[in-house]
Design a protein around this motif. Sequence first.
Motif, short mmCIF file in Angstrom:
data_model
loop_
_atom_site.label_atom_id
_atom_site.label_comp_id
_atom_site.label_asym_id
_atom_site.label_seq_id
_atom_site.Cartn_x
_atom_site.Cartn_y
_atom_site.Cartn_z
N ASP A 69 0.82 -1.22 0.00
CA ASP A 69 0.00 0.00 0.00
C ASP A 69 0.85 1.26 0.00
OD1 ASP A 69 -2.41 -1.28 0.02
OD2 ASP A 69 -2.48 -1.45 2.22
N ARG A 70 1.96 1.17 0.71
CA ARG A 70 2.70 2.40 0.97
C ARG A 70 4.20 2.16 0.88
NH1 ARG A 70 -0.09 3.84 4.49
NH2 ARG A 70 -1.08 5.51 3.34
N THR A 108 7.75 4.17 2.13
CA THR A 108 8.35 5.31 2.82
C THR A 108 9.83 5.36 2.48
OG1 THR A 108 8.61 3.96 4.79
CG2 THR A 108 6.71 5.39 4.73
N TYR A 125 0.70 11.11 -6.11
CA TYR A 125 0.88 9.92 -5.25
C TYR A 125 1.71 10.23 -4.01
CZ TYR A 125 0.34 8.35 -10.08
OH TYR A 125 -0.06 8.23 -11.38
N GLU A 185 2.37 11.33 -0.63
CA GLU A 185 1.50 11.61 0.52
C GLU A 185 2.08 12.73 1.39
OE1 GLU A 185 -0.56 7.34 1.39
OE2 GLU A 185 1.45 7.68 2.21
N SER A 199 6.70 9.81 1.73
CA SER A 199 5.94 8.57 1.58
C SER A 199 5.06 8.67 0.34
CB SER A 199 5.13 8.26 2.84
OG SER A 199 4.08 9.18 2.97
N ASP A 218 1.82 6.77 -1.94
CA ASP A 218 0.70 5.84 -2.00
C ASP A 218 0.92 4.90 -3.19
OD1 ASP A 218 -1.72 4.54 -2.49
OD2 ASP A 218 -2.88 6.19 -1.60
#
Length: 474
Positions: A41-42, A44, A66, A68, A99, A101
């Motif tokens: 999902d993510r 970082t 995208y 975040e 981060s 998405d």
Amino acid sequence: MRNEFVKKFLRTILISACLSFPLARLAIAHEYTVHIDKELDRMTVEARFDSPVSRIHVRSQSAGDYLESAVDCDTGSRLRPRQRELRLPAGGVRCLDYSVDLRDAARDERRNSSPLGDSIIVSPAAWFWRPRLSGDEVIRIRFESESPARVSVPWLPVDGEPDTYLLTASPQSARAPAVFGDFEYVESEVPGATLRITLLGDHAEPRALVDWIKATANNVNLAYGHFPNPLPSVVLIPVGSRSWGDSPVPFGRVIRDGGETIELFIDESRPIDDFYDDWTATHEFSHLMLPYIRSRHRWVSEGFATYYQNVLLARAGQYSEQRAWQKLYEGFERGRRSMPSQSPNETAAYRSRGGTMKIYWSGAALALMADVELRRRSGGRETLDDALEQLARCCLPSDRGWSGPELFRKLDEFVEHPVFMPLYRRYADTSGFPNYRVTFARLGVEVVGGTVRLDDDAELAALRRAITTSPAAR
Ligand SMILES: [Zn+2]
């Protein structure tokens, strides 16, 4: 200079698997740590720069959507994107945390419309916010992915440091795939290279596909005995039988972006024997024998790959000698009928509709004519294979784009008398199609009612047979 350096580095990796490379010599300018969660999902990212940087950019126009959050980690202040740049404070930043998405970014990636199983493709173009590289600078990127997620990127793996890569300067012909998730990854050795193979989706016989990829790379090795890039990345993307046309490999391409990736879209429902008879993969792998040629001279790279796909499949025994020449003849005729009012340079520069066959086959005709001329003049001592081997030794993999004339001039340096630039001057800006028929006649390639017949009494019949014979069998 830098190219020399990277090549030396690449060779060093191959010479010793357990070698710990003196990284300090590589001028690592920036260090990235990328964390991927197991749900994909993510992402970082922690970026640390060795001195303040004043510009941080990304390649994709939509990457800002995208993103975040992005923070200057020295001051804690938030950084916002504007188009393809981050707005930085005066004096720049020494570090950056951000981060992304991943799911959102994956939705915009057309390659994810394929059934990729538990994996997604999100090109670094959409998430890799970074300073520009200059001189011998490289970026070191370490991935921390939560099991079972793993990562496949075309960058240089750092020996002895798992999931760690170096990004050096490179051409950017398209957007490289970065693959995240639970997929099959295999490293396979062929002379001159370790193939880094990423298999996406579900396959009944992954081993058989790996063997086919290896055989394809070895087809290219029938040119001069070793593979032109020591660490290519090969990504197999299943598209099923819903795809375009009847081929088991309906689409393939080479992407030069942070390394060289051969991306092959395959119909995984086809029996493995069909793959061996298909030319697409051999064509794509053959591209690596040349550096990235800029699009205005695209006909050069497409032409050489098209010539070689036929010659190499004959050398490998997949095509008979007759079939190879039949295919060359039919292709040349398609090329001759395509955009006859334009020159190859014009068709490439204007991206003329309906000019695809001219792009592929005018360059293939020149490759044939150069090969025949070299062999004829030298009594077989010099061949196109030899010139390309020297090119590989001096200049591949290359960290930049080349023009067509630049390549032809370089190839002429490797042969006794220039062959390439004279052909370029004669045909590159000339409308119509290179006169391959004179060459065919001397080789003993006769065409009767659209069917090729080979005349073994022709003046250059032995030379013709040498072109389609494996070097080991000569
Ligand atoms: Zn091509």
